[in-house]
Scaffold this active site. Structure first.
Site, PDB file in Angstrom:
ATOM      1  N   ASP A 170      -8.040  -4.858   0.335  1.00 50.10           N
ATOM      2  CA  ASP A 170      -8.379  -6.265  -0.798  1.00 50.10           C
ATOM      3  C   ASP A 170      -8.207  -7.462  -1.313  1.00 50.10           C
ATOM      4  O   ASP A 170      -8.415  -8.353  -2.150  1.00 50.10           O
ATOM      5  CB  ASP A 170      -8.010  -5.650  -2.295  1.00 50.10           C
ATOM      6  CG  ASP A 170      -8.402  -4.797  -2.832  1.00 50.10           C
ATOM      7  OD1 ASP A 170      -7.467  -3.456  -2.565  1.00 50.10           O
ATOM      8  OD2 ASP A 170      -9.580  -3.778  -3.292  1.00 50.10           O
ATOM      9  N   HIS A 189       0.534  -1.467  -0.072  1.00 50.43           N
ATOM     10  CA  HIS A 189      -0.260   0.358   0.342  1.00 50.43           C
ATOM     11  C   HIS A 189       1.126   1.564   0.088  1.00 50.43           C
ATOM     12  O   HIS A 189       1.921   1.214   0.700  1.00 50.43           O
ATOM     13  CB  HIS A 189      -0.960   0.054   1.426  1.00 50.43           C
ATOM     14  CG  HIS A 189      -1.989   0.772   1.171  1.00 50.43           C
ATOM     15  ND1 HIS A 189      -1.689   2.468   2.042  1.00 50.43           N
ATOM     16  CD2 HIS A 189      -3.335   0.534   0.473  1.00 50.43           C
ATOM     17  CE1 HIS A 189      -3.291   2.694   1.139  1.00 50.43           C
ATOM     18  NE2 HIS A 189      -3.935   1.989   1.044  1.00 50.43           N
TER      19      HIS A 189
HETATM   20  C1  SDX Z   1      -6.026  -0.184  -2.872  1.00 47.58           C
HETATM   21  O1  SDX Z   1      -4.414   4.300  -1.733  1.00 47.58           O
HETATM   22  C2  SDX Z   1      -5.202   4.359  -1.820  1.00 47.58           C
HETATM   23  O2  SDX Z   1      -5.481   4.010  -0.368  1.00 47.58           O
HETATM   24  C3  SDX Z   1      -5.871   2.644  -2.080  1.00 47.58           C
HETATM   25  C4  SDX Z   1      -6.743   1.974  -1.684  1.00 47.58           C
HETATM   26  C5  SDX Z   1      -8.177   2.824  -1.168  1.00 47.58           C
HETATM   27  O3  SDX Z   1      -8.932   2.619  -0.460  1.00 47.58           O
HETATM   28  O4  SDX Z   1      -8.446   3.605  -2.511  1.00 47.58           O
HETATM   29  O5  SDX Z   1      -6.266   1.680  -0.418  1.00 47.58           O
HETATM   30  C6  SDX Z   1      -7.814   0.585  -2.350  1.00 47.58           C
HETATM   31  O6  SDX Z   1      -5.857   0.128  -4.372  1.00 47.58           O
HETATM   32  C7  SDX Z   1      -5.321  -1.354  -2.324  1.00 47.58           C
HETATM   33  C8  SDX Z   1      -4.708  -1.405  -2.639  1.00 47.58           C
HETATM   34  C9  SDX Z   1      -4.786  -2.627  -3.756  1.00 47.58           C
HETATM   35  N1  SDX Z   1      -3.460  -2.976  -4.820  1.00 47.58           N
HETATM   36  C10 SDX Z   1      -3.246  -4.301  -4.956  1.00 47.58           C
HETATM   37  O7  SDX Z   1      -3.130  -4.824  -3.589  1.00 47.58           O
HETATM   38  C11 SDX Z   1      -2.271  -4.086  -5.567  1.00 47.58           C
HETATM   39  C12 SDX Z   1      -0.753  -4.288  -6.283  1.00 47.58           C
HETATM   40  N2  SDX Z   1      -0.101  -3.603  -4.719  1.00 47.58           N
HETATM   41  C13 SDX Z   1       0.740  -3.338  -5.293  1.00 47.58           C
HETATM   42  O8  SDX Z   1       0.597  -2.795  -6.968  1.00 47.58           O
HETATM   43  C14 SDX Z   1       1.405  -1.838  -4.438  1.00 47.58           C
HETATM   44  O9  SDX Z   1       1.885  -1.895  -3.541  1.00 47.58           O
HETATM   45  C15 SDX Z   1       0.398  -1.299  -4.454  1.00 47.58           C
HETATM   46  C16 SDX Z   1      -0.065  -0.174  -5.831  1.00 47.58           C
HETATM   47  C17 SDX Z   1      -0.753  -1.131  -3.814  1.00 47.58           C
HETATM   48  C18 SDX Z   1       1.624   0.357  -4.118  1.00 47.58           C
HETATM   49  O10 SDX Z   1       2.749   1.009  -4.896  1.00 47.58           O
HETATM   50  P1  SDX Z   1       3.436   1.905  -4.325  1.00 47.58           P
HETATM   51  O11 SDX Z   1       2.966   2.725  -3.105  1.00 47.58           O
HETATM   52  O12 SDX Z   1       4.130   2.458  -6.055  1.00 47.58           O
HETATM   53  O13 SDX Z   1       4.640   0.039  -3.888  1.00 47.58           O
HETATM   54  P2  SDX Z   1       5.678   0.740  -5.293  1.00 47.58           P
HETATM   55  O14 SDX Z   1       5.429   0.071  -6.403  1.00 47.58           O
HETATM   56  O15 SDX Z   1       6.955   1.683  -5.406  1.00 47.58           O
HETATM   57  O16 SDX Z   1       6.644  -0.732  -4.156  1.00 47.58           O
HETATM   58  C19 SDX Z   1       7.489   0.157  -3.165  1.00 47.58           C
HETATM   59  C20 SDX Z   1       8.502  -1.847  -3.285  1.00 47.58           C
HETATM   60  C21 SDX Z   1       8.503  -2.358  -4.574  1.00 47.58           C
HETATM   61  O17 SDX Z   1      10.032  -2.955  -5.242  1.00 47.58           O
HETATM   62  P3  SDX Z   1      11.738  -1.862  -5.748  1.00 47.58           P
HETATM   63  O18 SDX Z   1      10.442  -1.999  -7.655  1.00 47.58           O
HETATM   64  O19 SDX Z   1      11.018  -0.385  -5.105  1.00 47.58           O
HETATM   65  O20 SDX Z   1      12.652  -2.962  -5.010  1.00 47.58           O
HETATM   66  O21 SDX Z   1       7.743  -2.894  -2.562  1.00 47.58           O
HETATM   67  C22 SDX Z   1       7.048  -3.279  -4.258  1.00 47.58           C
HETATM   68  C23 SDX Z   1       7.463  -3.070  -5.667  1.00 47.58           C
HETATM   69  O22 SDX Z   1       8.438  -3.594  -6.435  1.00 47.58           O
HETATM   70  N3  SDX Z   1       5.893  -4.290  -4.015  1.00 47.58           N
HETATM   71  C24 SDX Z   1       5.898  -5.471  -4.141  1.00 47.58           C
HETATM   72  C25 SDX Z   1       4.006  -5.453  -3.401  1.00 47.58           C
HETATM   73  N4  SDX Z   1       3.685  -4.163  -3.184  1.00 47.58           N
HETATM   74  C26 SDX Z   1       5.179  -2.993  -3.259  1.00 47.58           C
HETATM   75  N5  SDX Z   1       6.430  -6.412  -4.680  1.00 47.58           N
HETATM   76  C27 SDX Z   1       5.969  -7.793  -5.064  1.00 47.58           C
HETATM   77  N6  SDX Z   1       4.145  -7.509  -4.850  1.00 47.58           N
HETATM   78  C28 SDX Z   1       3.682  -6.564  -4.450  1.00 47.58           C
HETATM   79  N7  SDX Z   1       2.424  -7.266  -3.986  1.00 47.58           N
END
Ligand code: SDX
Length: 427
Positions: free
Chosen positions: A361, A304
């Site tokens: 989720d 998140h």
């Molecule tokens: C919602 O914003 C809100 O409030 C949203 C929400 C709401 O109520 O409105 O809470 C609803 O959208 C919840 C999130 C649902 N999405 C998912 O579950 C999809 C999977 N999650 C990821 O795609 C990710 O965690 C996000 C999109 C939720 C957040 O992305 P960020 O903040 O841009 O984080 P990031 O991509 O910079 O991640 C930091 C690191 C990265 O590694 P590096 O590239 O820096 O080495 O963590 C890794 C990412 O690769 N990472 C993950 C991961 N989430 C982050 N690696 C594997 N699996 C994951 N799910």
């Protein structure tokens, strides 16, 4: 004395005011930055940028706190109705009995959809995703309900129409997509029970309202009702900042929510867990893929932008998975897989170092499956829950004296000036 921040740039010192929120969070007010220094800021994804000051929702991502108008989400999920929660978000306080009764009457009176709109549903190809249909149908509402002269009346009736009709429109898209008879809202059923009846009632199998199922849906919607400046809420504010009508701004929010990284994650989680179940993929394999930088796979339902600890909503919805499945005397193998996945991931260094925890989720789809919703309706259900939050945020932006049309800047990294090349001279 007001605290400030100083920036030294090209030998000059510039001073900017600090803004402090109710809970002590602080921001540098840079609205004069470019005017004073010629500089802009660059912040892809706006992870470090506040778009507004808001009094609606407070989140503490480090402590896993979520409050609507100051009330902790745990208390609302335990004691409030979704209708009360919607009123609270939009009006800034909980309704008294008289106000709640009036709100119920208005929601009932506006719950029908113009009969001509049914023709629109039939024009969509059978396999159309309900989120695309919902976004289009909400935008179409303006055509059926032209703007009223009085702005206040326009806003109040549009808000009520959206809250009342989006539920009906969602159920209609489901029924029509299956070739089933549309079920109309009933005046004797409250908000969530009415929606369940519109979704699942049939002339040959009347739907039996189960109060625990109704409460599970209410809690699901309460947990999703607002979440400060997330992607879809920012879309509503941005589109609304051009002073377009609320239907169009909400339609933009629905489109933004559809994405698998945002609201579409609840559908993506179930698809991920189903594949593991049907193909017998070892759960640990998913965790390894999520860690592999060469693999674009992400563990859906994990991570998140704000929560760097367990999403408080995930705790509550996880509890409801067990409550509901126990009540319905049914088991869901996907819940077992989800719990095994959570256990492995939370002990893994990669997830610990990146502060990756289950978000709302990760478990919400299990509850929706237990109620009987098809997977492609999950994000529509998220949208119905988030609607009062979008409306509250839009209204707050309209009333904000600081609010202007949203128009971010950029740093240009393209070609320097060059000349047009006539077609015959191009290689
Ligand atoms: C919602 O914003 C809100 O409030 C949203 C929400 C709401 O109520 O409105 O809470 C609803 O959208 C919840 C999130 C649902 N999405 C998912 O579950 C999809 C999977 N999650 C990821 O795609 C990710 O965690 C996000 C999109 C939720 C957040 O992305 P960020 O903040 O841009 O984080 P990031 O991509 O910079 O991640 C930091 C690191 C990265 O590694 P590096 O590239 O820096 O080495 O963590 C890794 C990412 O690769 N990472 C993950 C991961 N989430 C982050 N690696 C594997 N699996 C994951 N799910």
């Amino acid at each position: 004395m007001e605290e400030t921040v100083q920036i030294v740039y090209q030998g000059k010192t510039y001073t900017f005011p600090l803004v402090e929120g109710t809970e002590g969070e602080r921001a540098i007010d840079i609205r004069r930055l470019r005017q004073k220094t010629g500089l802009i800021t660059l912040d892809p994804g706006y992870a470090n940028t506040g778009s507004c000051q808001s009094a609606i929702t407070f989140m503490d991502g480090e402590k896993g706190i979520l409050r609507y108008r100051g009330i902790p989400i745990e208390q609302l999920a335990e004691r409030a109705s979704f209708k009360e929660t919607s009123y609270l978000l939009i009006n800034g306080r909980l309704p008294n009995q008289k106000e709640l009764n009036r709100f119920s009457v208005l929601l009932n009176d506006h719950s029908l959809v113009h009969e001509d709109m049914r023709l629109f549903y039939q024009s969509f190809p059978r396999g159309s995703h309900p989120m695309g249909i919902l976004s289009a149908m909400v935008n179409a509402l303006r055509s059926f309900y032209p703007e009223l002269q009085s702005l206040e009346e326009e806003i109040n009736i549009t808000v009520t129409r959206l809250l009342a009709k989006v539920r009906t429109m969602a159920a209609m898209s489901y029924k029509i997509s299956r070739g089933h008879k549309v079920v109309y809202p009933r005046p004797d059923l409250a908000y969530s029970a009415n929606f369940l009846n519109m979704m699942f009632d049939s002339p040959v199998r009347p739907y039996v309202i189960d109060e625990d199922v109704v409460r599970a849906l209410e809690v699901f919607w309460i947990l999703h009702a607002d979440h400060e400046q997330n992607c879809s809420t920012s879309a509503v504010r941005m589109v609304g900042s051009g002073r377009v009508n609320l239907y169009a701004a909400i339609s933009a929010g629905i489109s933004a929510l559809w994405g698998p990284l945002h609201g579409g994650a609840n559908q993506a989680v179930i698809e991920m867990l189903t594949e593991v179940h049907e193909k017998g993929i070892p759960v640990r394999r998913l965790v390894e893929r999520a860690k592999d930088k060469k693999d674009p796979f992400r563990l859906m339902g994990f991570g998140h932008r704000v929560y760097k600890t367990y999403d408080p909503r995930a705790r509550i919805i996880k509890k409801w998975c067990h409550l509901l499945l126990d009540k319905l005397r049914s088991a869901d193998p996907l819940l077992d897989i989800a719990m095994e996945l959570e256990e492995i991931a939370l002990k893994d260094d990669y997830f610990i170092e990146n502060n990756l925890y289950p978000n709302v989720d990760f478990y919400s789809g299990i509850v929706l499956r237990a109620i009987g919703f098809p997977t492609n309706m999950f994000t529509v259900l998220f949208a119905i829950g988030r609607l009062p939050g979008w409306i509250a945020q839009w209204k707050e932006s309209m009333d904000d004296p600081d609010w202007r049309i949203a128009r971010p800047r950029q740093i240009y990294v393209g070609q320097r000036q060059c000349d047009y090349i006539p077609l015959e001279e191009r290689k």
